[in-house]
Design a protein around this motif. Structure first.
Motif, PDB file in Angstrom:
ATOM      1  N   ALA A  31      13.925 -15.354  11.326  1.00 33.91           N
ATOM      2  CA  ALA A  31      13.290 -15.847  12.553  1.00 33.91           C
ATOM      3  C   ALA A  31      11.823 -15.442  12.678  1.00 33.91           C
ATOM      4  O   ALA A  31      11.146 -15.894  13.591  1.00 33.91           O
ATOM      5  CB  ALA A  31      14.070 -15.330  13.770  1.00 33.91           C
ATOM      6  N   GLN A  32      11.325 -14.624  11.764  1.00 38.46           N
ATOM      7  CA  GLN A  32       9.925 -14.197  11.859  1.00 38.46           C
ATOM      8  C   GLN A  32       9.006 -15.392  11.616  1.00 38.46           C
ATOM      9  O   GLN A  32       9.451 -16.454  11.209  1.00 38.46           O
ATOM     10  CB  GLN A  32       9.653 -13.021  10.924  1.00 38.46           C
ATOM     11  CG  GLN A  32      10.014 -13.207   9.484  1.00 38.46           C
ATOM     12  CD  GLN A  32       9.099 -14.160   8.742  1.00 38.46           C
ATOM     13  OE1 GLN A  32       7.897 -14.124   8.922  1.00 38.46           O
ATOM     14  NE2 GLN A  32       9.668 -15.001   7.925  1.00 38.46           N
ATOM     15  N   THR A  33       7.707 -15.238  11.857  1.00 43.25           N
ATOM     16  CA  THR A  33       6.799 -16.384  11.873  1.00 43.25           C
ATOM     17  C   THR A  33       6.068 -16.664  10.559  1.00 43.25           C
ATOM     18  O   THR A  33       5.376 -17.666  10.470  1.00 43.25           O
ATOM     19  CB  THR A  33       5.752 -16.201  12.988  1.00 43.25           C
ATOM     20  OG1 THR A  33       5.034 -14.980  12.748  1.00 43.25           O
ATOM     21  CG2 THR A  33       6.416 -16.158  14.355  1.00 43.25           C
ATOM     22  N   LEU A  34       6.197 -15.826   9.550  1.00 41.95           N
ATOM     23  CA  LEU A  34       5.567 -16.125   8.268  1.00 41.95           C
ATOM     24  C   LEU A  34       6.282 -17.292   7.598  1.00 41.95           C
ATOM     25  O   LEU A  34       7.490 -17.455   7.739  1.00 41.95           O
ATOM     26  CB  LEU A  34       5.638 -14.908   7.340  1.00 41.95           C
ATOM     27  CG  LEU A  34       4.797 -13.699   7.734  1.00 41.95           C
ATOM     28  CD1 LEU A  34       5.138 -12.514   6.831  1.00 41.95           C
ATOM     29  CD2 LEU A  34       3.326 -14.009   7.658  1.00 41.95           C
ATOM     30  N   SER A  35       5.543 -18.080   6.857  1.00 43.90           N
ATOM     31  CA  SER A  35       6.181 -19.185   6.135  1.00 43.90           C
ATOM     32  C   SER A  35       7.011 -18.618   4.989  1.00 43.90           C
ATOM     33  O   SER A  35       6.834 -17.476   4.581  1.00 43.90           O
ATOM     34  CB  SER A  35       5.124 -20.140   5.590  1.00 43.90           C
ATOM     35  OG  SER A  35       4.417 -19.531   4.530  1.00 43.90           O
ATOM     36  N   GLY A  36       7.891 -19.429   4.444  1.00 45.83           N
ATOM     37  CA  GLY A  36       8.768 -18.982   3.379  1.00 45.83           C
ATOM     38  C   GLY A  36       8.039 -18.467   2.152  1.00 45.83           C
ATOM     39  O   GLY A  36       8.519 -17.596   1.457  1.00 45.83           O
ATOM     40  N   GLY A  37       6.860 -18.987   1.878  1.00 46.02           N
ATOM     41  CA  GLY A  37       6.098 -18.539   0.735  1.00 46.02           C
ATOM     42  C   GLY A  37       5.352 -17.241   0.963  1.00 46.02           C
ATOM     43  O   GLY A  37       4.831 -16.649   0.026  1.00 46.02           O
ATOM     44  N   GLN A  38       5.281 -16.801   2.201  1.00 50.73           N
ATOM     45  CA  GLN A  38       4.547 -15.581   2.523  1.00 50.73           C
ATOM     46  C   GLN A  38       5.435 -14.350   2.610  1.00 50.73           C
ATOM     47  O   GLN A  38       4.936 -13.249   2.712  1.00 50.73           O
ATOM     48  CB  GLN A  38       3.796 -15.746   3.845  1.00 50.73           C
ATOM     49  CG  GLN A  38       2.678 -16.768   3.770  1.00 50.73           C
ATOM     50  CD  GLN A  38       1.991 -16.916   5.090  1.00 50.73           C
ATOM     51  OE1 GLN A  38       2.624 -17.111   6.121  1.00 50.73           O
ATOM     52  NE2 GLN A  38       0.683 -16.826   5.069  1.00 50.73           N
ATOM     53  N   MET A  39       6.735 -14.538   2.608  1.00 44.32           N
ATOM     54  CA  MET A  39       7.653 -13.414   2.739  1.00 44.32           C
ATOM     55  C   MET A  39       8.826 -13.587   1.788  1.00 44.32           C
ATOM     56  O   MET A  39       9.270 -14.714   1.547  1.00 44.32           O
ATOM     57  CB  MET A  39       8.199 -13.312   4.162  1.00 44.32           C
ATOM     58  CG  MET A  39       8.977 -12.029   4.383  1.00 44.32           C
ATOM     59  SD  MET A  39      10.069 -12.064   5.807  1.00 44.32           S
ATOM     60  CE  MET A  39      11.450 -12.980   5.172  1.00 44.32           C
TER      61      MET A  39
END
Length: 62
Positions: A31-39
């Motif tokens: 649910a966090q706001t980083l995109s999938g490629g950032q985390m």
């Protein structure tokens, strides 16, 4: 500055002795706001008999 394929955040979760809370933790990470490629998140299923894999796989599909 060029973007790379390297995630900004890596989270590694050890499930040993904490299997009951893994689902809520993975749902919070999803649910966090980083995109999938950032985390990225890695789950270390080191708690025998290892009931964590099905939970982690369900969260991965989201």
């Amino acid at each position: 500055m060029a973007q790379t394929d390297t995630p900004l955040v890596s989270v590694v979760v050890s499930t040993r002795g904490n299997t009951a809370n893994v689902r809520s933790l993975l749902e919070a990470l999803a649910a966090q706001t980083l995109s999938g490629g950032q985390m990225e998140a890695g789950v270390v299923d080191n708690d025998l008999p290892g009931p964590v894999r099905p939970v982690a796989e369900r969260c991965t599909r989201r």
